[in-house]
Motif scaffolding. Structure first.
Motif, short mmCIF file in Angstrom:
data_model
loop_
_atom_site.label_atom_id
_atom_site.label_comp_id
_atom_site.label_asym_id
_atom_site.label_seq_id
_atom_site.Cartn_x
_atom_site.Cartn_y
_atom_site.Cartn_z
N LEU B 10 10.61 12.51 24.04
CA LEU B 10 11.94 12.27 23.72
C LEU B 10 12.98 12.71 24.64
O LEU B 10 13.81 12.27 24.91
N PHE B 11 12.81 13.91 24.67
CA PHE B 11 13.45 15.02 25.87
C PHE B 11 13.61 14.29 27.01
O PHE B 11 14.71 14.16 27.81
N VAL B 12 12.55 13.85 27.45
CA VAL B 12 12.66 13.33 28.81
C VAL B 12 13.48 11.94 29.01
O VAL B 12 14.34 11.83 29.83
N PHE B 13 13.14 11.05 27.89
CA PHE B 13 13.73 9.80 27.74
C PHE B 13 15.26 10.13 27.84
O PHE B 13 16.16 9.39 28.14
N LEU B 14 15.87 11.00 26.89
CA LEU B 14 17.12 11.32 26.66
C LEU B 14 17.85 11.95 27.93
O LEU B 14 18.93 11.57 28.21
N LEU B 15 17.07 12.87 28.73
CA LEU B 15 17.55 13.18 30.01
C LEU B 15 17.89 11.85 31.05
O LEU B 15 18.73 11.96 31.51
N ILE B 16 16.68 11.01 31.03
CA ILE B 16 16.94 9.91 31.91
C ILE B 16 18.19 9.07 31.51
O ILE B 16 18.99 8.72 32.27
N ALA B 42 18.48 11.08 17.25
CA ALA B 42 17.82 11.10 15.90
C ALA B 42 16.48 11.27 15.58
O ALA B 42 16.19 11.99 14.74
N GLY B 43 15.70 10.54 16.38
CA GLY B 43 14.24 10.81 16.39
C GLY B 43 14.13 12.18 16.65
O GLY B 43 13.00 12.70 15.79
N LEU B 44 14.62 12.91 17.71
CA LEU B 44 14.39 14.39 17.94
C LEU B 44 14.87 15.15 16.59
O LEU B 44 14.09 16.06 16.35
N PHE B 45 15.83 14.95 15.83
CA PHE B 45 16.23 15.60 15.00
C PHE B 45 15.47 15.51 13.86
O PHE B 45 15.06 16.45 13.19
N PHE B 55 19.99 11.15 9.85
CA PHE B 55 20.68 10.04 9.27
C PHE B 55 21.80 9.76 9.76
O PHE B 55 22.47 8.74 10.10
N THR B 56 22.58 10.87 9.67
CA THR B 56 24.19 10.94 10.05
C THR B 56 24.41 10.47 11.47
O THR B 56 24.99 9.45 11.69
N GLU B 57 23.52 10.89 12.59
CA GLU B 57 23.49 10.71 13.88
C GLU B 57 23.17 9.45 14.03
O GLU B 57 23.73 8.67 14.84
N ALA B 58 22.23 8.79 13.39
CA ALA B 58 21.81 7.37 13.76
C ALA B 58 22.93 6.32 13.09
O ALA B 58 23.41 5.38 13.95
N ALA B 59 23.38 6.67 11.97
CA ALA B 59 24.52 5.73 11.36
C ALA B 59 25.68 5.85 12.29
O ALA B 59 26.24 5.02 12.41
#
Lengths: 133, 363, 191
Positions: B10-16, B42-45, B55-59
C-alpha cells in the motif's frame, strides 16, 4: 532504531515530500491544492501510526456478556484512541479549508483569467504599477 | 499473520500515486488519482487499526473532495503547462525530507506499547470511559464528550467554510426563486439524459445511501461512525442525484434555504446542549449534569444530541458547497470563434471514415 | 467438511484474483479506450465478486450476509459507472479505432449517409462538466470581468427574484410529449 521499526515513518516522510514537491514545483493552483491534500493525508497518517499498538485492536471495546450485563474486555490491547480523535478533526478541517481554497481559485480564475501562479503574480505587479503613480 | 507485506504494498502504491499526481498535466486525471490516494490511505488506516479515521478519510477524501476538485476544474482550466522550477523544488524537498528523517531517530518503534504517547490520557480513556460514559466506541466518547469542546470548534470551522464558500462564489443569477421555471420530467443534463441505466440504478441506490447515512449516524456509539461520516454520506447521496439529474433537480428536493437553515441549526444545537448542561448545574458540555443519579445516561443523551448537530451541519455544508460550485455560471464562450475555447477537447482516437456502404451492409 | 469448504473457497478466491490480474493487464495492453473500459469493468464485476464470494466460505453467517450485500452494491455502482464512463466518452467524441468493427450507434439516414453527432471542440462539454452533469450557458454576452458581475450587492429579494427567473407564461398549455421530445433533443444537442 532499525529499518524494521521505523520504515513506516520513513515511507510517510517520503509521501509528505511528494506532496510538498507538488505544492512548490507546480504552477497551477489546483495542482498545488492537490499536492496539499496529499501532504495533509500523509501528516495524518504519521500521527495515526504513532497511536498504533502492535497486537492491539481498534479502540472499540470487545463486549463480553449479553445486553445490559455486557462488560468490556479490558485485558486485551487496544490502540490509543487520542490520535484517532485528533486526526478525525484534522480531516474534517482539511476538507473545509480545501473547499475554501478551491473557491478562491475559481475567483482568481475569473479575475485574472488564469490559474498559473507566475502569470497571476505578474498581472498583479503590473496592475499595482499602473495604479500607483 | 504479519501485515508488513500488505502495508508495504500500500505504501509503495501511495508513493507512486503521489509522484504521478505531480507529473500529470491533465488535471482531470490528477483529481481522480487524488481520490485514489485518499482511498488507498483509508486502507492503510484500517491496517493501523484506526477504523474511524479510515471511514472518514474514505468518505471525505475519496468522495466529497473529488467532486469539489471536478467542480473547480469545470470552472477553470483542464490542463496544466510545464514548469521549470524542478531543481529548486527538489533541493528544498530533499533538505526538508532529510531533516524529518533525522527527526524520526528519536521516535519510538512503530507499534511499541511503551511509547510515551500511551501514558496519560489515552490509557485513562481506555480504562475508564466505560464507567464514566458507557459507550463501546472509545473514539466517539473521546470525540463527543472528553474532547467535546474541540469538536465544537471543528464544527464551527466547517460552518465557517460553508459561509466562506457562499460569500466567495454565490452568484445573484444562480439563486432559484420560488417562481422559477420547473424542471421537466426528463433530465436536463444534456449528455447524461440518454442514460437510462444510470438513471435507473441511481434511483435504486439513493435510498440505500441515505439509509446507510442514518445508520452510521445512529451507530457511531457502537462501531466506527458518528456525525461527520454520516453527514458526508448523506450529502453524497444527494450529490449522486445531482450528478445524474443535474444540480437544479437537487435544488428542488433540497432547497437552498432549508440547507442554509440546517447549517446553522446543527451548530446551534451543539452549543445549546452545552448551555443546557450549564443550566443543569454542571460545566459547559458536561453531559452528566443532565441526569445526576445516572451519569452515563446523561452522557448518552448528550452525545446523541451533539452528534445529531454535527451530522445536520456537515451534510448541509457539503450540499451548500456543492450547490454553490455547480451553480456558478461557466466561463462564456464567444460564439464567433469556437476554436478559442478554454480547454480544447482532447481527441484520443481519430474519427474513422463514415461508412458509405452502411445502408446495404446492415442486416 | 471444513477442508472441502476451504478448498472451494480458495478456488473461487483465486478465480477472482485471476480476473483482477487479467483486468489489470488489459487496462495497460489493450489498444482502444473502449476495450480498456471493458477490462476495467471485468475487474469490478468478476474480480470483486470472485474475491468476496470466495471469502464467504471462511466466515460466519452474519459476515456472509454482509459480504453478499457488498457484492450487490459493487455490482450496482461500479459496473454502472463503467457504463456511464463509456457513454460519456462516446458523447465526448471518442470513437472506435478498429476500422473493422462497425459502430452501430451511427444509424444511416434515409438518404444513405450516416448521421453522426460529433460535438466540436467548443461545444463538447469538458470532462468535468460531463462528470457533474451541468450545462454550459452559451449566450451572446462576453464576460471579461466575471468577478464584478457576480458581486453580491444589496438588492431586495424582489429584484433578485425578477432578475433570476425568465418570463413564465402560466397560460401556455403543456406541449404534447412526442412533439416536444424531438424539439428538445435538437435544442439540447446543439447548445
Amino acid at each position: 532504531m532499525t529499518l524494521a521499526t521505523h520504515w513506516h515513518y520513513w515511507m510517510i516522510i517520503a509521501l509528505m515530500m511528494a506532496g510538498l514537491h507538488i505544492v512548490i514545483a507546480r504552477p497551477n493552483y489546483v495542482k498545488k491544492l492537490m499536492g496539499l491534500a496529499i501532504f495533509q493525508v500523509s501528516v495524518i497518517m504519521l500521527y495515526v501510526s504513532m497511536g498504533k499498538v502492535t497486537g492491539g485492536t481498534a479502540p472499540v471495546y470487545e463486549m463480553s456478556g449479553e445486553g445490559h450485563d455486557a462488560v468490556p474486555n479490558l485485558d486485551i490491547a487496544y490502540s490509543n484512541p487520542v490520535p484517532h480523535v485528533l486526526m478525525l478533526t484534522a480531516i474534517v478541517v482539511g476538507i473545509a479549508t480545501m473547499a475554501l481554497g478551491l473557491a478562491l481559485v475559481v475567483r482568481i480564475k475569473e479575475s485574472y483569467g488564469t490559474v498559473e501562479d507566475d502569470v497571476v503574480i505578474e498581472k498583479n505587479r503590473a496592475e499595482e504599477e499602473s495604479l500607483s503613480p | 499473520m504479519s501485515e508488513v507485506p500488505l502495508e508495504a504494498v500500500l505504501f509503495v502504491f501511495l508513493l507512486i500515486v503521489g509522484i504521478v499526481v505531480g507529473r500529470l498535466r491533465n488535471l482531470f486525471s490528477a483529481a481522480m488519482l487524488t481520490g485514489i490516494f485518499s482511498f488507498l490511505s483509508a486502507g492503510l488506516f484500517t491496517l493501523m487499526t484506526a477504523v474511524d479515521v479510515a471511514f472518514t478519510e474514505a468518505a471525505v477524501g475519496a468522495g466529497i473532495s473529488t467532486v469539489l476538485f471536478l467542480a473547480t476544474l469545470a470552472l477553470t482550466d483542464d490542463t496544466e503547462r510545464e514548469s521549470d522550477r524542478s531543481w529548486l523544488a527538489i533541493g528544498v524537498v530533499s533538505l526538508t525530507g532529510l531533516a524529518l528523517f533525522f527527526g524520526t531517530f528519536d521516535m519510538p518503534a512503530y507499534g511499541s506499547p511503551d511509547a510515551p504517547i500511551h501514558e496519560g490520557v489515552g490509557r485513562h480513556y481506555l480504562m475508564h470511559s466505560w464507567d464514566e460514559i458507557g459507550l463501546p466506541n472509545v473514539v466517539t466518547s473521546v470525540l463527543a464528550s472528553y474532547r467535546g469542546f474541540d469538536t465544537f470548534g471543528e464544527l464551527a470551522v466547517v460552518f465557517t467554510a460553508g459561509i466562506g464558500v457562499t460569500l466567495l462564489l454565490r452568484s445573484k443569477k444562480a439563486v432559484m426563486g420560488p417562481g422559477a421555471k420547473p424542471i421537466p420530467q426528463r433530465s436536463r443534463a444534456p449528455y447524461v439524459r440518454e442514460m437510462p441505466v444510470v438513471r435507473a440504478v441511481g434511483k435504486v441506490m439513493l435510498p440505500f445511501i441515505l439509509l446507510f447515512a442514518l445508520y452510521v449516524q445512529a451507530h457511531g456509539d457502537f462501531g466506527p461512525g458518528g456525525g461527520f461520516q454520516a453527514g458526508v454520506v448523506f450529502a453524497a447521496g444527494f450529490v449522486l442525484y445531482g450528478l445524474i439529474w443535474g444540480p437544479r433537480a437537487v435544488q428542488q428536493i433540497a432547497p437552498e434555504r432549508l440547507l442554509e437553515a440546517g447549517m446553522s441549526i446543527g451548530l446551534l444545537l451543539y452549543g445549546c446542549v452545552g448551555v443546557a448542561a450549564l443550566f443543569a448545574g454542571g460545566t459547559y458540555l458536561d453531559y452528566s449534569a443532565f441526569t445526576p443519579e445516572h451519569p452515563t445516561h446523561g452522557q448518552h443523551w448528550g452525545i446523541f444530541l451533539v452528534e445529531l448537530g454535527v451530522g445536520i451541519t456537515v451534510s448541509a455544508v457539503m450540499l451548500v458547497i456543492y450547490f454553490v460550485f455547480t451553480a456558478r455560471p461557466r466561463p462564456r464562450l464567444p460564439k464567433k470563434t469556437p476554436e478559442q475555447s478554454v480547454a480544447p477537447a482532447p481527441r484520443l482516437t481519430a474519427i474513422p471514415e463514415l461508412p458509405t456502404e452502411g445502408a446495404e451492409e446492415r442486416p | 467438511m471444513t477442508l472441502a469448504l476451504a478448498i472451494v473457497g480458495t478456488v473461487i478466491l483465486l478465480g477472482g484474483v485471476f480476473f483482477c490480474v487479467v483486468g489489470g493487464i488489459g487496462l495497460i495492453r489493450l489498444p482502444d479506450f473502449y476495450s480498456r473500459c471493458h477490462a476495467a469493468g471485468m475487474t469490478d464485476s468478476a474480480g470483486a465478486a470472485g474475491v468476496l464470494v470466495g471469502l464467504c466460505f471462511f466466515a460466519e453467517p452474519l459476515v456472509i450476509a454482509k459480504l453478499l450485500t457488498v457484492v450487490a452494491f459493487i455490482w450496482l455502482s461500479s459496473v454502472v459507472s463503467t457504463h456511464a464512463l463509456v457513454k460519456a466518452a462516446y458523447a465526448r467524441g471518442i470513437r472506435l479505432e478498429n476500422p473493422r468493427v462497425r459502430d452501430w450507434t451511427t444509424r444511416p439516414s434515409k438518404s444513405g449517409e450516416a448521421e453522426v453527432v460529433v460535438p466540436t471542440a467548443a461545444e463538447a462539454p469538458s470532462l468535468d462538466e460531463l462528470a457533474l452533469g451541468v450545462e454550459r450557458e452559451v449566450d451572446a454576452a462576453e464576460a471579461p470581468d466575471l468577478a464584478a458581475e457576480h458581486e453580491l450587492t444589496a438588492v431586495t429579494e424582489q429584484e433578485e427574484r425578477e432578475a433570476a427567473i425568465p418570463e413564465l407564461d402560466l397560460s401556455a398549455q403543456p406541449e404534447p410529449e412526442p412533439v416536444a421530445e424531438t424539439d428538445d433533443d435538437d435544442e439540447e444537442v446543439r447548445s
